[in-house]
Design a protein around this motif. Structure first.
Motif: not given
Length: 610
Positions: A362-371
């Motif tokens: 499975p691939s993992i997506e990360v939102n770098p702008n999430y606070n």
């Protein structure tokens, strides 16, 4: 000065001595049945009227007695069992003291009919209060027929201190069970007030257990058998699943003689460590066969206390034998891998694994702008809603103001109650969702809220049960109830009380009942366990069967409806709970006997900070 020491009359001396041997009707049953077994009887019949206070009759087909022996048998210290002191260390009979018959005759009206096989006619003796009133020749079957009437008729104080008919009959049944288990090769019959309770044929030891206590218990027994130089131990012990909190069937026998032996009972209990919950007991039926010279039965007139020559070694042998039996016959808990409904786990196949196509990871997506702190960007605070800006105390009040459901509709409400007494503080705190803490003059009080609520409900239910009959709730499918003869006798005794409480029982056959209805409010409780618990309480000797049933029913209902441990309470609800608790008669002890509250003294608290 005149002499003041004098000899007591024989009648007075016999009545004094009878107090040690004949304590209640069951004592008469024990002595007469043991004499019948010693006489070689193959069938012993016992007839009881008025719980033994009116009549105790024992009929056997043993060797009987001649005219001379019949008269001599009622003389103190007259016996056919021993002739010299050395015979005490080679006993093969149940009796040997020569005290039973004269003790019985001293406090009752006794009629004896007996005949030997060599005589054509038998003998009739009638003795009242130790004095022979009649002696004549009669026609009678071979053996002995003892009829003991009006026990303690000449000692009204002793008769007045006898328990209720239910208790005395329970004691007779217990004594009968011991005698029947000790001699499975002898047939026994028991009749109570004209009704037949037991008809036990001669059989094996395990069959006798099943005939007395039901085949349900027989299926929960594992055999024990060990033979050593010190003696042989055989019999049966229950599986861990047969453990119960009270009144488990526990029997020891030494050379076919019932005995009480707490030391050996501890050995059996030790074998079940970590297998059964603490406080529970398992049934056992164990027989010791040892050399008569290695035991001493001449300790107490009742002959139920026995000393062994090497008790410590026998303790270890018994412990090892029970553990071996549990391990050999599956009494220990085991992991069963061959069970139904198990998941179908395919076996590992390397060839198939190489040929199969493996799915992509499975691939993992990360939102770098999430606070996670809720800011749109650094330095720009997010707007806060008015609801979030409310003080914590206000929101906390709203959360705890929510009503709490304590159980069914039958649960009394804890709101609108009087205040707690003056000596109890009005400020309460809840600790770990279980305890209510408050300050008192002497220190700090902790109240178990679950047990306190159970006490309040119990008192309420008990008051309701005492005031009016309970309605019956019918079962969709009638539940069978298999009972032993002693349980059947107890059930017939309290059948009216059970009906008033809402139980609907119908008999399919003498040993099989069906439960068609249970008291309203007991939904969710196991009807069979509830009824068996009531029967056990009654058999334990509770004189008031109605009160015993009401107590058990009220306790079962209170346990079911009491608030669970961990229930959050508002200050108002804690105050209401404490007010109801201290308004009752027993605020310190729960109905099951456990403590409700604890007070830590001021001195003890200050001591921790010294």
């Amino acid at each position: 000065m005149p002499d003041i020491i004098h000899l007591l009359p024989d009648t007075v001396a016999n009545q004094i001595a009878a107090g040690e041997v004949i304590q209640r009707p069951s004592s008469v049953v024990k002595e007469l049945v043991e004499n019948a077994v010693d006489a070689g009887a193959k069938l012993v019949q016992l007839f009881i009227e008025g719980a033994g206070k009116t009549l105790i009759q024992v009929i056997d087909d043993g060797q009987g007695m001649s005219v001379t022996d019949a008269r001599l048998a009622f003389e103190r210290h007259a016996t056919s069992k021993i002739r010299q002191a050395d015979d005490l260390f080679a006993l093969q009979t149940m009796g040997f003291r020569g005290e039973a018959l004269p003790s019985i005759a001293a406090v009752a009206q006794v009629e004896l009919r007996t005949r030997t096989a060599d005589d054509e006619l038998g003998t009739l003796l009638y003795i009242e209060g130790g004095k022979v009133r009649k002696s004549e020749t009669v026609t009678t079957p071979r053996g002995a027929n003892f009829a003991v009437r009006n026990l303690f008729f000449n000692i009204p104080v002793r008769r007045k201190f006898l328990k209720s008919d239910l208790t005395e009959m329970g004691s007779i049944l217990s004594e009968f069970e011991r005698l029947a288990l000790a001699h499975p090769d002898v047939a026994f019959r028991l009749h109570r007030d004209g009704a037949s309770l037991y008809d036990l044929p001669a059989c094996t030891f395990k069959q006798r257990i099943a005939n007395l206590f039901g085949h349900r218990l027989e299926k929960q027994l594992v055999p024990v058998d060990v033979d050593t130089d010190l003696g042989k131990i055989s019999g049966f012990v229950g599986t861990p699943e047969s453990a119960r909190r009270k009144r488990a069937q526990q029997f020891f026998f030494a050379n076919n003689r019932y005995m009480r032996h707490p030391y050996f009972a501890k050995a059996v209990q030790t074998a079940y460590e970590r297998l059964i919950p603490e406080g529970e007991q398992v049934p056992f039926f164990l027989r010791f066969e040892v050399e008569p010279a290695n035991i001493d039965v001449n300790i107490h007139p009742t002959k139920t206390e026995i000393k062994f020559h090497d008790e410590q070694t026998l303790w270890q042998i018994l412990l090892a034998a029970v553990r071996e039996a549990l391990g050999k016959h599956g009494g220990m808990p085991m992991i069963d891998f061959d069970t139904t409904n198990m998941p179908d786990i395919p076996l590992f196949n390397p060839v198939r694994e190489q040929m199969s196509v493996h799915p992509a990871p499975p691939s993992i997506e990360v939102n770098p702008n999430y606070n996670p702190f809720g800011f749109e960007d650094v330095g720009a605070p997010r707007s806060i809603s008015p609801k979030q800006s409310e003080p914590f105390g206000e929101r906390n009040k709203q959360i705890f103001a929510t009503s709490v459901n304590y159980g069914e509709e039958t649960t009394p409400t804890l709101i609108d109650t009087p205040e707690v007494p003056d000596e109890i503080a009005s400020d309460y705190l809840q600790y770990h969702g279980r305890f209510i803490t408050c300050a008192v003059h002497s220190g700090l009080m902790l109240i178990d809220q679950h047990r306190a609520h159970m006490r309040i409900l119990y008192d309420s239910y008990l008051q309701h049960l005492s005031g009016q009959p309970l309605p019956s709730q019918g079962l969709l499918f009638p539940q069978p109830l298999m009972l032993s003869p002693s349980e059947q006798a107890t059930l017939r005794t309290i059948s009216e009380e059970l009906s008033v409480l809402g139980f609907d029982l119908r008999a399919d056959r003498p040993d099989a009942y069906y439960i068609y209805g249970v008291p309203a409010g007991t939904e969710g409780l196991e009807p069979e366990h509830l009824l068996r618990g009531i029967l056990e309480d009654t058999q334990n000797g509770n004189d008031n069967a109605v009160e015993a049933i009401r107590h058990r029913l009220a306790l079962a209902l209170a346990r079911r409806a009491a608030m669970p441990i961990g229930q959050a309470l508002t200050p108002t609800e804690m105050s209401s709970l404490c007010a109801k608790l201290f308004a009752g008669e027993s605020p310190r002890i729960a109905p099951d006997g456990t403590p409700i509250l604890l007070v830590v003294d001021n001195d003890q608290i200050l001591h921790y900070f010294d």
